[in-house]
Design a protein around this motif. Sequence first.
Motif, PDB file in Angstrom:
ATOM      1  N   THR A 247      -2.245   4.563   5.580  1.00  0.00           N
ATOM      2  CA  THR A 247      -1.676   3.230   5.433  1.00  0.00           C
ATOM      3  C   THR A 247      -2.671   2.324   4.723  1.00  0.00           C
ATOM      4  N   HIS A 248      -2.176   1.589   3.732  1.00  0.00           N
ATOM      5  CA  HIS A 248      -3.010   0.694   2.942  1.00  0.00           C
ATOM      6  C   HIS A 248      -2.307  -0.660   2.828  1.00  0.00           C
ATOM      7  N   GLU A 249      -2.948  -1.599   2.153  1.00  0.00           N
ATOM      8  CA  GLU A 249      -2.309  -2.837   1.735  1.00  0.00           C
ATOM      9  C   GLU A 249      -2.077  -2.765   0.231  1.00  0.00           C
TER      10      GLU A 249
ATOM     11  N   ARG B  98       0.511  -7.001   3.036  1.00  0.00           N
ATOM     12  CA  ARG B  98       1.686  -6.164   2.773  1.00  0.00           C
ATOM     13  C   ARG B  98       1.287  -4.703   2.867  1.00  0.00           C
ATOM     14  N   SER B  99       1.944  -3.953   3.746  1.00  0.00           N
ATOM     15  CA  SER B  99       1.535  -2.583   4.072  1.00  0.00           C
ATOM     16  C   SER B  99       2.340  -1.540   3.309  1.00  0.00           C
TER      17      SER B  99
ATOM     18  N   ASP C 141       2.664   2.962   3.275  1.00  0.00           N
ATOM     19  CA  ASP C 141       2.271   4.287   3.732  1.00  0.00           C
ATOM     20  C   ASP C 141       2.300   5.238   2.550  1.00  0.00           C
TER      21      ASP C 141
ATOM     22  N   ASP D 202      10.434  -5.481   6.087  1.00  0.00           N
ATOM     23  CA  ASP D 202       9.290  -4.613   6.411  1.00  0.00           C
ATOM     24  C   ASP D 202       9.715  -3.418   7.249  1.00  0.00           C
TER      25      ASP D 202
ATOM     26  N   ASP E  85       6.481  -1.573   2.694  1.00  0.00           N
ATOM     27  CA  ASP E  85       7.326  -2.608   3.271  1.00  0.00           C
ATOM     28  C   ASP E  85       7.768  -3.539   2.150  1.00  0.00           C
TER      29      ASP E  85
END
Length: 227
Positions: free
Chosen positions: A3-5, A10-11, A13, A32, A55
């Motif tokens: 998982t990152h931004e 704002r995420s 995967d 999201d 998301d």
Amino acid sequence: METHEYAPGRSVDVFGDPAHPTVLLWHGTQTDARHTVGSLAELLAGHDLRVVVPDWNSHADDHGRSDLLASVRFARAGTAQPLAVIGWSLGAVAAAGLAIGAAQYDVSVRHVVGLGGAFMVRDPLTGEMLGPRLSADQRRAPFTLLHGAGDDVVPLQASRDFAVELERAGWPVRVIELDADHGNIAGAQYNSAEDRYEPSADPNTRQVVTEVAERVAEALANPPKPR
């Protein structure tokens, strides 16, 4: 899965090997809700794909435009190859809009896959309908439209009608009808109490979404040709 931004707060995967071709997967109308398509993403990664699942907020003032385009930039940063974009429901409309406006967005789209695509509504990227924006002069990415015969949210006819519009403009398209509904085509089920879709571990849903992943992988390997 990592998982990152993809933008501040704002995420996203990311599933699969970074060396594999990148697929951007957009969920549908919700805020999201990347988790709703997590099982599909995991299955797609098993077909030697790197799957980017952000998301995005379809209820934002801009209808999700900034989220969607920021996620495109994130996905492109990990690959030099054109993107394949998969969208579920309203996400399919956005994926189609990205391909139609590819020159405007400075992006190369190699394939669009729609899952229960709500093509009778406006593109969240532009606020416009898709059909009138189609042209034979554009970069014409192939489309594969998967739709459940049991979809009681977005009728199968929505994909059939959009396929006709694509064909008239010279865009390659294939429609695949599945024994699925609006949720399980993406590995999800509707929670009426919460008025939202959620991931589903139901055996029938798992069977359906496994077939969807196989169909998507096959379509990416063998895209429809212009008629």
